[in-house]
Design a protein around this motif. Structure first.
Motif, PDB file in Angstrom:
ATOM      1  N   LEU A 157       0.754  -1.316  -0.072  1.00 34.11           N
ATOM      2  CA  LEU A 157       0.028  -0.029   0.117  1.00 34.11           C
ATOM      3  C   LEU A 157       0.839   1.269   0.009  1.00 34.11           C
ATOM      4  N   LEU A 158       1.915   1.277   0.726  1.00 37.51           N
ATOM      5  CA  LEU A 158       2.855   2.410   0.734  1.00 37.51           C
ATOM      6  C   LEU A 158       3.660   2.551  -0.451  1.00 37.51           C
ATOM      7  N   LEU A 159       4.065   1.540  -1.088  1.00 33.93           N
ATOM      8  CA  LEU A 159       4.882   1.253  -2.255  1.00 33.93           C
ATOM      9  C   LEU A 159       3.805   2.045  -3.318  1.00 33.93           C
ATOM     10  N   ALA A 160       2.584   1.397  -3.655  1.00 31.28           N
ATOM     11  CA  ALA A 160       1.779   2.143  -4.499  1.00 31.28           C
ATOM     12  C   ALA A 160       1.594   3.548  -4.399  1.00 31.28           C
ATOM     13  N   GLN A 161       1.425   4.180  -3.290  1.00 27.27           N
ATOM     14  CA  GLN A 161       1.258   5.606  -2.904  1.00 27.27           C
ATOM     15  C   GLN A 161       2.623   6.417  -3.418  1.00 27.27           C
ATOM     16  N   ASN A 162       3.533   5.846  -3.482  1.00 26.47           N
ATOM     17  CA  ASN A 162       4.844   6.824  -3.481  1.00 26.47           C
ATOM     18  C   ASN A 162       4.998   7.020  -4.871  1.00 26.47           C
ATOM     19  N   ARG A 163       5.310   8.334  -5.197  1.00 22.61           N
ATOM     20  CA  ARG A 163       5.547   9.055  -6.435  1.00 22.61           C
ATOM     21  C   ARG A 163       7.116   9.008  -6.668  1.00 22.61           C
ATOM     22  N   ASP A 164       8.034   8.784  -5.883  1.00 20.31           N
ATOM     23  CA  ASP A 164       9.385   9.078  -5.991  1.00 20.31           C
ATOM     24  C   ASP A 164      10.223   8.029  -5.456  1.00 20.31           C
ATOM     25  N   ALA A 169      11.156   6.413  -9.392  1.00 17.24           N
ATOM     26  CA  ALA A 169      10.166   5.306 -10.063  1.00 17.24           C
ATOM     27  C   ALA A 169       8.939   5.260  -9.368  1.00 17.24           C
ATOM     28  N   VAL A 170       7.835   4.516 -10.015  1.00 18.97           N
ATOM     29  CA  VAL A 170       6.418   4.432  -9.585  1.00 18.97           C
ATOM     30  C   VAL A 170       6.174   2.812  -9.631  1.00 18.97           C
ATOM     31  N   MET A 171       5.329   2.534  -8.650  1.00 15.80           N
ATOM     32  CA  MET A 171       4.598   1.179  -9.001  1.00 15.80           C
ATOM     33  C   MET A 171       3.567   1.492 -10.223  1.00 15.80           C
ATOM     34  N   SER A 172       3.915   0.865 -11.050  1.00 13.10           N
ATOM     35  CA  SER A 172       2.763   0.739 -12.190  1.00 13.10           C
ATOM     36  C   SER A 172       1.833  -0.135 -12.404  1.00 13.10           C
TER      37      SER A 172
END
Length: 175
Positions: free
Chosen positions: A97-104, A125-128
């Motif tokens: 959940l935290l990785l998916a919200q991170n834009r940087d 990088a972002v989770m795509s």
């Protein structure tokens, strides 16, 4: 012209292995990147922590496409990292959940040749994409498949050693 070729490339021995064994995700920032004359990253200065994600054999890979527009005079490198985290559970879900919200995101990954790379070093990088699956048959994956993308002015950086060898001010938290 600054982009003239300056070296020949010989055919290497057949001794490389595919796949990845570890990924490190940075919770923090990188303020300075230092490269040696050969282009390897010798120092990543910043704050925060790189968190280690151990990866099962034959489940993770990195690919990078070079995107060139002759019309626009641009070139960028699109990196894509795909990892599998086995076994669905709350602790993994919460980190996803935290990785998916991170834009940087800044992500270091280690291949099966013990070479460490970093993606998203300058633009993040972002989770795509991602999936969570229970599987159907007993032998199917119960876990998560996550994909991360970056678009950078240079290809993924190669570290001059392990992530712990090249960081200053950043801690490495091993699993």
């Amino acid at each position: 012209m600054a982009c003239l070729l300056n070296a020949a490339l010989p055919l290497d021995c057949m001794n490389a292995l595919g796949g990845l064994k570890t990924a490190y995700f940075l919770a923090g920032e990188i303020t300075t990147v230092t490269e040696n004359i050969g282009g390897e990253i010798t120092d990543l200065i910043g704050t925060g922590s790189f968190y280690e994600y151990q990866l099962a054999k034959d489940t993770a890979f990195y690919s990078e496409s070079i995107n060139v527009s002759n019309v626009n005079g641009t070139v960028f490198y699109q990196g894509e990292l795909t990892i599998v985290l086995q076994k669905m559970e709350a602790a993994k879900r919460n980190q996803i959940l935290l990785l998916a919200q991170n834009r940087d995101l800044r992500i270091v990954f280690v291949d099966n040749n013990d070479v460490s790379y970093i993606m998203g070093v300058s633009r993040g990088a972002v989770m795509s994409a991602g999936t969570a699956a229970t599987g159907t048959a007993v032998a199917d994956l119960n876990g998560y498949t996550l994909t991360f993308q970056s678009q950078e002015p240079k290809s993924a950086g190669i570290l001059d050693g392990t992530v712990a060898d090249v960081v200053t001010g950043i801690t490495v938290v091993n699993a």
